[in-house]
Structures are given as structure tokens and as C-alpha cells.
Write an enzyme that holds these catalytic residues in place. Structure first.
Site, PDB file in Angstrom:
ATOM      1  N   LYS A 213       0.654  55.229  11.466  1.00 45.62           N
ATOM      2  CA  LYS A 213      -0.617  55.122  10.737  1.00 45.62           C
ATOM      3  C   LYS A 213      -1.254  56.499  10.710  1.00 45.62           C
ATOM      4  O   LYS A 213      -1.621  57.049  11.752  1.00 45.62           O
ATOM      5  CB  LYS A 213      -1.522  54.113  11.451  1.00 45.62           C
ATOM      6  CG  LYS A 213      -2.889  53.953  10.825  1.00 45.62           C
ATOM      7  CD  LYS A 213      -3.605  52.751  11.431  1.00 45.62           C
ATOM      8  CE  LYS A 213      -5.058  52.684  11.022  1.00 45.62           C
ATOM      9  NZ  LYS A 213      -5.728  51.457  11.475  1.00 45.62           N
TER      10      LYS A 213
ATOM     11  N   GLN B 101      -1.745  50.682   2.845  1.00 52.44           N
ATOM     12  CA  GLN B 101      -2.814  51.604   2.485  1.00 52.44           C
ATOM     13  C   GLN B 101      -4.119  50.972   2.952  1.00 52.44           C
ATOM     14  O   GLN B 101      -4.536  49.950   2.413  1.00 52.44           O
ATOM     15  CB  GLN B 101      -2.843  51.826   0.966  1.00 52.44           C
ATOM     16  CG  GLN B 101      -3.929  52.780   0.497  1.00 52.44           C
ATOM     17  CD  GLN B 101      -3.752  54.191   1.065  1.00 52.44           C
ATOM     18  OE1 GLN B 101      -2.741  54.843   0.834  1.00 52.44           O
ATOM     19  NE2 GLN B 101      -4.723  54.641   1.845  1.00 52.44           N
TER      20      GLN B 101
ATOM     21  N   ASP C 258     -12.721  42.644  12.586  1.00 52.76           N
ATOM     22  CA  ASP C 258     -12.109  42.722  11.251  1.00 52.76           C
ATOM     23  C   ASP C 258     -10.884  41.804  11.187  1.00 52.76           C
ATOM     24  O   ASP C 258      -9.820  42.197  10.698  1.00 52.76           O
ATOM     25  CB  ASP C 258     -11.739  44.162  10.898  1.00 52.76           C
ATOM     26  CG  ASP C 258     -11.536  44.344   9.390  1.00 52.76           C
ATOM     27  OD1 ASP C 258     -11.946  43.440   8.625  1.00 52.76           O
ATOM     28  OD2 ASP C 258     -10.969  45.369   8.981  1.00 52.76           O
TER      29      ASP C 258
ATOM     30  N   ILE D  45       4.098  51.715   3.726  1.00 57.10           N
ATOM     31  CA  ILE D  45       4.040  50.254   3.813  1.00 57.10           C
ATOM     32  C   ILE D  45       2.620  49.705   3.824  1.00 57.10           C
ATOM     33  O   ILE D  45       2.406  48.502   3.792  1.00 57.10           O
ATOM     34  CB  ILE D  45       4.784  49.726   5.063  1.00 57.10           C
ATOM     35  CG1 ILE D  45       4.307  50.482   6.312  1.00 57.10           C
ATOM     36  CG2 ILE D  45       6.278  49.806   4.882  1.00 57.10           C
ATOM     37  CD1 ILE D  45       4.813  49.890   7.608  1.00 57.10           C
TER      38      ILE D  45
ATOM     39  N   THR E  62      -8.315  51.488   4.370  1.00 54.75           N
ATOM     40  CA  THR E  62      -9.518  52.128   3.857  1.00 54.75           C
ATOM     41  C   THR E  62      -9.520  53.621   4.147  1.00 54.75           C
ATOM     42  O   THR E  62      -9.893  54.424   3.322  1.00 54.75           O
ATOM     43  CB  THR E  62     -10.751  51.480   4.518  1.00 54.75           C
ATOM     44  OG1 THR E  62     -10.606  50.066   4.416  1.00 54.75           O
ATOM     45  CG2 THR E  62     -12.026  51.911   3.852  1.00 54.75           C
ATOM     46  N   TYR E  63      -9.105  53.975   5.325  1.00 57.91           N
ATOM     47  CA  TYR E  63      -9.137  55.395   5.653  1.00 57.91           C
ATOM     48  C   TYR E  63      -7.807  55.877   6.226  1.00 57.91           C
ATOM     49  O   TYR E  63      -7.727  56.875   6.903  1.00 57.91           O
ATOM     50  CB  TYR E  63     -10.287  55.696   6.625  1.00 57.91           C
ATOM     51  CG  TYR E  63     -10.163  55.017   7.962  1.00 57.91           C
ATOM     52  CD1 TYR E  63      -9.639  55.715   9.042  1.00 57.91           C
ATOM     53  CD2 TYR E  63     -10.555  53.694   8.152  1.00 57.91           C
ATOM     54  CE1 TYR E  63      -9.508  55.106  10.279  1.00 57.91           C
ATOM     55  CE2 TYR E  63     -10.434  53.080   9.375  1.00 57.91           C
ATOM     56  CZ  TYR E  63      -9.911  53.792  10.441  1.00 57.91           C
ATOM     57  OH  TYR E  63      -9.784  53.172  11.659  1.00 57.91           O
ATOM     58  N   SER E  64      -6.767  55.135   5.948  1.00 55.78           N
ATOM     59  CA  SER E  64      -5.484  55.555   6.491  1.00 55.78           C
ATOM     60  C   SER E  64      -4.340  55.083   5.597  1.00 55.78           C
ATOM     61  O   SER E  64      -4.511  54.192   4.772  1.00 55.78           O
ATOM     62  CB  SER E  64      -5.295  54.936   7.874  1.00 55.78           C
ATOM     63  OG  SER E  64      -5.215  53.532   7.744  1.00 55.78           O
ATOM     64  N   SER E  65      -3.200  55.724   5.771  1.00 51.52           N
ATOM     65  CA  SER E  65      -1.975  55.255   5.119  1.00 51.52           C
ATOM     66  C   SER E  65      -0.992  54.905   6.231  1.00 51.52           C
ATOM     67  O   SER E  65      -0.982  55.566   7.273  1.00 51.52           O
ATOM     68  CB  SER E  65      -1.355  56.354   4.257  1.00 51.52           C
ATOM     69  OG  SER E  65      -2.302  56.830   3.342  1.00 51.52           O
ATOM     70  N   VAL E  66      -0.180  53.884   5.978  1.00 56.20           N
ATOM     71  CA  VAL E  66       0.769  53.476   7.020  1.00 56.20           C
ATOM     72  C   VAL E  66       2.189  53.635   6.476  1.00 56.20           C
ATOM     73  O   VAL E  66       2.482  53.245   5.339  1.00 56.20           O
ATOM     74  CB  VAL E  66       0.513  52.013   7.463  1.00 56.20           C
ATOM     75  CG1 VAL E  66       1.455  51.625   8.598  1.00 56.20           C
ATOM     76  CG2 VAL E  66      -0.934  51.829   7.902  1.00 56.20           C
TER      77      VAL E  66
HETATM   78  N1  ATP Z   1       2.626  48.162  13.137  1.00 56.47           N
HETATM   79  C1  ATP Z   1       2.754  47.911  11.851  1.00 56.47           C
HETATM   80  N2  ATP Z   1       3.924  47.501  11.368  1.00 56.47           N
HETATM   81  C2  ATP Z   1       4.079  47.237  10.057  1.00 56.47           C
HETATM   82  N3  ATP Z   1       3.101  47.349   9.151  1.00 56.47           N
HETATM   83  C3  ATP Z   1       1.897  47.764   9.570  1.00 56.47           C
HETATM   84  C4  ATP Z   1       1.658  48.072  10.931  1.00 56.47           C
HETATM   85  N4  ATP Z   1       0.362  48.446  11.052  1.00 56.47           N
HETATM   86  C5  ATP Z   1      -0.168  48.365   9.828  1.00 56.47           C
HETATM   87  N5  ATP Z   1       0.741  47.959   8.924  1.00 56.47           N
HETATM   88  C6  ATP Z   1       0.525  47.713   7.478  1.00 56.47           C
HETATM   89  O1  ATP Z   1      -0.433  48.626   6.991  1.00 56.47           O
HETATM   90  C7  ATP Z   1      -1.592  47.919   6.506  1.00 56.47           C
HETATM   91  C8  ATP Z   1      -2.841  48.720   6.804  1.00 56.47           C
HETATM   92  O2  ATP Z   1      -2.924  48.976   8.198  1.00 56.47           O
HETATM   93  P1  ATP Z   1      -4.303  48.982   8.974  1.00 56.47           P
HETATM   94  O3  ATP Z   1      -4.991  47.671   8.718  1.00 56.47           O
HETATM   95  O4  ATP Z   1      -4.078  49.317  10.396  1.00 56.47           O
HETATM   96  O5  ATP Z   1      -5.079  50.168   8.239  1.00 56.47           O
HETATM   97  P2  ATP Z   1      -6.607  50.291   7.883  1.00 56.47           P
HETATM   98  O6  ATP Z   1      -6.812  51.610   7.252  1.00 56.47           O
HETATM   99  O7  ATP Z   1      -7.423  50.045   9.093  1.00 56.47           O
HETATM  100  O8  ATP Z   1      -6.753  49.075   6.844  1.00 56.47           O
HETATM  101  P3  ATP Z   1      -8.015  48.254   6.328  1.00 56.47           P
HETATM  102  O9  ATP Z   1      -8.968  49.225   5.804  1.00 56.47           O
HETATM  103  O10 ATP Z   1      -7.432  47.351   5.259  1.00 56.47           O
HETATM  104  O11 ATP Z   1      -8.535  47.456   7.476  1.00 56.47           O
HETATM  105  C9  ATP Z   1      -1.541  46.553   7.183  1.00 56.47           C
HETATM  106  O12 ATP Z   1      -2.147  45.557   6.410  1.00 56.47           O
HETATM  107  C10 ATP Z   1      -0.036  46.316   7.321  1.00 56.47           C
HETATM  108  O13 ATP Z   1       0.491  45.731   6.162  1.00 56.47           O
END
Ligand code: ATP
Length: 649
Positions: free
Chosen positions: A149, A128, A244, A126, A130-134
Site C-alpha cells: 500500500k 485505489q 471505516d 489491485i 482515497t489517499y493510497s494505491s495498492v
Molecule cells: N492486503 C491486501 N491484499 C489484497 N488487496 C488489498 C490488501 N489491502 C488492500 N487491498 C485492496 O486495496 C483496496 C484499497 O485498500 P485500502 O482500503 O487499505 O486503501 P485506502 O486508501 O485506505 O482505501 P479507502 O479510501 O477506500 O478506505 C482494498 O479495497 C483492497 O481491494
């Protein structure tokens, strides 16, 4: 982490082995859980998980060893995390934490037990980051939906793990209805990755705002803003800066509850004196305040308030209000909308990059006249939150008390908000890609940003390159043992880019200043080479053309320009020539543009020219491709023709 990533087809296979394993180790598990419970003064709450373990929907986690069997327990409401004695690290390993994690992130996991992968059923990706997939997943212990995550530690340097530990540490500290709740951690014995378990949220603000036909009402905007500011006020009063704030990090559930997520860049700050140096390479470009763009390292809550002001504008207009493509362009957009800093501000702030970024002319503030349709109380709040001087932005609490919230129509109750289809930033991206694909299939060729997308979708998702510096900065933190926390506290420059340090060096050596800084800025704002021969002959240009067919249009524009810049700068170096720049940093229609000091006309003209050059290059690439195709068909039909004809360039 086979369990989390396993396909549904693997579920049945895993059932037998997991059940057996569960029975074999149940006795030793309960002993260890009990021992951990005693050592942690009863903080461990055993879940009713064993029943669930026999569920037919359990996923495979064959790679994990028996010591992980203890892990089906988690703790709620952990009190503040203190210094961890060495013996605790040993206990953590006994409790099932991998030693690599316990060694580096002992504080962050203190008092918790890891969840095991096979107590989750993975459903779909759901997000993607920068450094993780969710991933969306089901927690088989209670049948609840969760978000997992996944953070990978590819090269496993301890600094990367510490960086993640800070996110966990902060998330565990915070407990507020408008802040995402970290419910647990899943580790894998086989791979060095970690899953953070969060409550599941159906939407994020970016995804929601980009849904076709969605237009927020004023009570709805107030409702979201109130929740965002409440969450921020809680963070700030607990000494945490988010750093952020943006639409995709504001998650919304089906009951209209907004929660601030992604504390990956969050950090503690000194609310009284701001005398701890922090990095300026934070906050996604479109939401980054001017002081950070100008290199500030001593800052506080005002950085989050600026981003909040950007969100407020976005909620009313339906698109990001300052979508810059580079730091220079971002600053220019800020000055054009919010006015340029006063003489007094430049003098007092002593910001590192102010000499080079200071505009040659002053800009007037134009928020009210730009957003004529936005209600006055909202404009007033925007004026405050988007103050150029951070000390004028107030606090989250003062914003909550502003007329924006006390004037009718008031914020609505979250539960009365419309129900939407699940929508995430990733969905908005997919819609955008699909729209582009359809246009391409329709034979309409390459389009510019605005041509190729609908008005609402067009600005829903930041361009991949919009945050290039931040991504690079984060990548460095992960790739090298150069953590943000370390660099922030011990050497404020370490975490910044070489380019930023470079400016400082140049400032210290005025005799070398102009040429070197011009070169740096030509890289920052991108230089264009419009010489046809050079474009078509250079291998970098060929590469850029290849990318044209693979990447998104924004990415294409970025890479094309950069490739062309690299080609151009390579040529300059080989001939030993330094690029030429006139007084205002703009050299007419040809060759290279430099940002230099900002002037309204030159930057606008530069950007216009740059877009023109990119379109020209794309047009030529299309023509060239068509020529190739024609020639190819001629060669296929008439081999004699080939031998008698010279190959195209
Ligand atoms: N608890 C959650 N429930 C549903 N979707 C989520 C949840 N946490 C994150 N997501 C989805 O995953 C996406 C990416 O999550 P997150 O921002 O935590 O990752 P990131 O690697 O830090 O992203 P970025 O590099 O964009 O800041 C979010 O924009 C959101 O759409």
C-alpha cells in the site's frame, strides 16, 4: 521508489548494479545490523535475504543511497510501543529510516528496520484508495505474494506523516487472525512515500459480492459475520475503533479467512467514559451511523456495530441497504428503515445537528417488513446492530453470542467455502465502467444508475460522491497541517467541515438562522436550476456537459447538479436575492430545494424531482450536442450557409 514502480523490462538492467552494491556494502551492513540487534535486545531477526538479492527478478532501486543497504531485515512480534528517547531517532536513521520519518513517526517504526524496494517485484495495481494505491507484489525474500500500500506525502507536512504513523502504530499493536497483518515497511530515499507491506488477500467482500452469479448461502454469511465480529471484538477490547467498516475493507483469502483491513481512520477510544472527543467525520457514508451524521463527538464501539449491521443486510440482499448520496439523504434513508429517534433520545443525546436534521414527522421502524426473505435470527441481529440509540447496539461479543450464531444452520468452516476468481472492489468498478461503455457504444445514450447496470453490480461500489465529505475531510488532513489526532484531542471542531461549524454558529444566532442554514443545506442536498436559458448559456453548464463525456454516470450526475447549483447560487448572489423556501423546505417543481427539516413526502419528492431535473438536463445536453453536430456538418458542406446563419447558443 523506482524499484516498486519499475516495469519488468527494467529488471535485467538493475541486476548488475544492485549486486555490486550489495557486495560492496555487505560488511558495513552486517556490522550495522548487529549493532541494531544488540540495541534492540535481539529483537531484530535477520532474514535469509542475501541469497535472494542475487535473484534475476530483483527490481531497480537505484535512487536509494548506500545507507539503505542495512535495510533487508525485519522484525516480528514487536511488543508495545513506548515513549521513544531522542537517541532512538538517531539509531533509526543509522538503521536506514529516512530522517523525515524518524523525526515524526519514531514510535511507529520503533524496533523495525525498513525493507528495501528491490526485494519486491511489483506485479499489478489491485486497489485505489482515497489517499493510497495498492499493488500486488512478490516478496523476493520468501517468494510470497504481498500487497504493497503506497502512501504518498506530497507536501510532506508532519501532521500527514503522524496520521500515517497512527495507522502503522495501531496495525502493529493488533495481532489477530481476522485482522490484516502489517509485515513491514518500505521507504524510498528518493521520494517521500512509504509502502506498507501486507499479507496478500485475493478478495474483498465488495468485489466478491459483485461477482456475477455469486449468492452467499446462510452458513457462508454466518461464517463471514463471525469472523468480522471476532476481529472487531479484538479491536474493541484493545481500545481501538476501526471507524471505516465496509465491504471493500473486509479482505478474504482463498481459504475463506476474512480480515479487517484499512486502519487509516482507526483511533483509540476511551471505553469506560467516552470522555475524549473524537471527530464525527468518519465512516463511509453508506455505513455511517445516525449519531455521527448528527454530529456526535463522544462515541464508542457502537459506530462499528452500526456498519456491521449494514454489512449483514448487504450480505443477505446482495446490495448496500442504505446507499445515500448526501448526508441528508443518508439520514433520511436511515429514518425510513430504522425509524426516527424517540423524543427521549433527542432530549438526552444533545447532538449538535439535531435541531436542523430532526424530522417534522416520526418514522416507523420497518426492518422486518422490508427484509421479509431474510431469516428471523438475522433480522433480530440487524435490529440490534441497527438500533438508532447507540447504547442499544450491544457489543461485538454479545453479537457473537446471539441466536444468529447458535441457531442452525451454523456458520460453515472457512475452508469449505467456494473458491472464487480473485475479485476486488477495483474489479467491480472496472466491470461497471465496461458495462457503461458497452451501453454507450450501443448508442443507447445516457442512462440512469439503475438502467445502466446489472442489478447486482449496480450497488456494489459506492458512488464517488457518496463519501465526498469523508474524502474532503481526509484530504484536508493531508493537505493542511490539521491532523485528525490533534484536532480530536485538542479541539473537537477543528476537524469538522466549516459547514458543521457554521450550523453551530447559526444555532447560536437564531436571527440569522434560516437563510444561512437554508443556503448551507441547498449546497448539501444540491440545488437545481431548471431554467433552460441559464443552463445552456452558463459556462459552468458547458463544463458540466464536457464532464458528461468523461466521467462515470454517477459522477456526472453529481457534477452536473453541483455545477448547476454553483451557477444558480452565483446568480442569486449577484442579484442579492435570498432563496425562498416554504415551510417544509421544498419549493415545488422549480429552482431550489432545501433539505430543511425532513418530512417523508418532501424529501422523496425532492429526490424524485432532482433525478428528473438531471435527466432533463442530460437530455437537453444530448439534443444540444446533436444540434451542434448537425450544424457542423452543414457548415462543412456549405460554407455560405454558415455566414448567413446565426451561431447557436
Ligand atoms: N492486503 C491486501 N491484499 C489484497 N488487496 C488489498 C490488501 N489491502 C488492500 N487491498 C485492496 O486495496 C483496496 C484499497 O485498500 P485500502 O482500503 O487499505 O486503501 P485506502 O486508501 O485506505 O482505501 P479507502 O479510501 O477506500 O478506505 C482494498 O479495497 C483492497 O481491494
Amino acid at each position: 521508489m523506482g524499484g516498486i514502480c519499475g516495469k519488468p523490462s527494467a529488471i535485467g538492467d538493475a541486476r548488475g548494479s544492485s549486486t555490486t552494491r550489495s557486495k560492496v556494502s555487505s560488511e558495513s551492513r552486517s556490522k550495522r545490523v548487529e549493532s541494531f540487534r544488540v540495541k534492540n535486545r535481539g529483537e531484530v531477526r535477520a532474514g535469509s535475504i542475501d541469497r535472494r538479492l542475487n535473484s534475476s527478478r530483483r527490481v531497480r532501486d537505484d535512487d536509494c543511497d548506500k545507507s539503505r543497504e542495512v535495510s533487508q531485515v525485519f522484525i516480528a512480534n514487536i511488543p508495545g510501543i513506548g515513549a521513544i528517547p531522542k537517541s532512538i531517532e538517531g539509531q533509526q536513521i543509522v538503521a536506514g529510516w529516512p530522517s523525515w520519518l524518524a523525526a515524526v513517526a519514531s514510535e511507529a517504526i520503533n524496533g523495525w528496520l525498513p525493507r528495501r524496494a528491490d526485494t519486491f517485484e511489483k506485479l499489478e495495481k489491485i486497489g485505489q484508495g482515497t489517499y493510497s494505491s495498492v499493488y500486488k507484489a512478490r516478496d523476493l525474500t520468501n517468494n510470497k505474494l504481498v500487497a504493497l500500500k503506497r502512501v504518498r506525502f506530497d507536501n510532506m507536512d508532519t501532521e500527514s506523516v503522524k496520521f500515517m504513523a497512527r495507522e502503522i502504530h495501531i496495525l502493529r499493536m493488533l495481532d489477530h487472525p481476522n485482522i490484516i497483518k502489517l509485515e513491514g515497511l518500505v521507504t524510498s530515499c528518493s521520494s517521500r512515500s512509504l509502502y506498507l507491506v501486507f499479507e496478500y488477500m485475493e478478495h474483498d467482500l465488495t468485489g466478491l459480492a459483485s461477482l456475477p452469479g455469486v449468492k452467499f448461502t446462510e452458513p457462508q454469511v454466518k461464517c463471514y459475520m463471525q469472523q468480522l465480529l471476532s476481529g472487531l471484538d479484538y479491536c474493541h477490547s484493545h481500545g481501538v475503533l476501526h471507524r471505516d467498516i465496509k465491504g471493500s475493507n473486509l479482505l478474504i483469502d482463498n481459504n475463506g479467512i476474512l480480515k479487517i483491513a484499512d486502519f487509516g481512520l482507526a483511533n483509540f477510544f476511551d471505553s469506560n467514559h467516552q470522555n475524549v472527543a473524537l471527530t464525527s467525520r468518519v465512516v463511509t457514508l453508506w455505513y455511517r451511523p445516525p449519531e455521527l451524521l448528527l454530529g456526535a463527538t463522544h462515541y464508542g464501539v457502537a459506530v462499528d456495530l452500526w456498519s456491521t449491521g449494514c454489512i449483514l443486510g448487504e450480505l443477505y440482499t446482495g446490495k448496500p441497504i442504505m446507499p445515500g448520496r448526501t448526508e441528508v439523504e443518508q439520514l433520511h434513508k436511515i429514518f425510513k428503515l430504522c425509524g426516527s429517534p424517540s423524543e427521549d433520545y433527542w432530549r438526552k443525546s444533545k447532538l449538535r445537528h439535531s435541531t436542523v436534521f430532526r424530522p417534522t414527522q416520526s418514522y416507523r421502524r420497518r426492518i422486518e417488513e422490508t427484509y421479509k426473505d431474510v431469516p428471523l435470527v438475522a433480522i433480530q441481529l440487524m435490529e440490534t446492530l441497527l438500533a438508532i440509540d447507540p447504547s442499544q447496539r450491544g457489543t461485538a461479543l454479545s453479537a457473537l453470542k446471539s441466536e444468529f450464531f447458535t441457531t442452525k444452520p451454523h456458520a460453515c468452516d472457512p475452508s469449505t467455502l467456494p473458491k472464487y476468481h480473485p475479485s476486488k472492489e477495483i474489479d467491480a468498478k472496472l466491470r461497471e465502467e465496461e458495462a457503461r461503455r458497452r451501453i454507450a457504444e450501443g448508442g443507447m445514450g445516457l442512462r440512469t444508475d439503475t438502467e445502466s447496470r446489472g442489478p447486482r453490480e449496480s450497488w456494489a461500489v459506492p458512488a464517488p460522491e457518496a463519501n465526498a465529505e469523508l474524502v474532503a475531510s481526509m484530504q484536508r488532513r493531508h493537505d493542511r497541517a490539521n491532523s485528525k489526532s490533534r484536532s480530536e484531542y485538542f479541539n473537537r471542531n477543528k476537524d469538522d467541515t466549516a459547514a458543521a461549524t457554521f450550523i453551530e454558529e447559526q444555532q447560536a444566532r437564531p436571527s440569522h438562522y434560516s437563510n444561512e442554514v437554508r443556503e448551507f443545506y441547498s449546497g448539501s442536498l444540491m440545488a437545481e436550476n431548471t431554467a433552460d436559458k441559464h443552463e445552456l448559456d452558463s459556462s459552468t453548464y458547458q463544463m458540466a456537459r464536457k464532464q458528461l463525456s468523461q466521467d462515470s454516470w454517477r459522477m456526472r450526475k453529481h457534477d452536473l447538479s453541483r455545477s448547476m447549483y454553483r451557477a444558480e447560487s452565483g446568480r442569486s448572489t449577484s442579484t442579492g436575492k435570498q432563496p425562498f423556501m416554504n415551510g417544509d423546505g421544498y419549493k415545488g417543481n422549480n429552482k431550489i430545494h432545501f433539505s430543511g427539516p425532513l418530512g417523508a413526502s418532501n424529501v422523496d419528492q425532492m429526490l424524485k424531482d432532482r433525478d428528473h431535473h438531471i435527466q432533463e438536463a442530460a437530455r437537453r445536453a444530448r439534443l444540444d450536442k446533436a444540434r451542434h453536430a448537425k450544424l457542423h456538418s452543414e457548415m462543412t458542406i456549405n460554407p455560405i450557409y454558415v455566414s448567413s446563419r446565426r451561431q447557436p447558443r
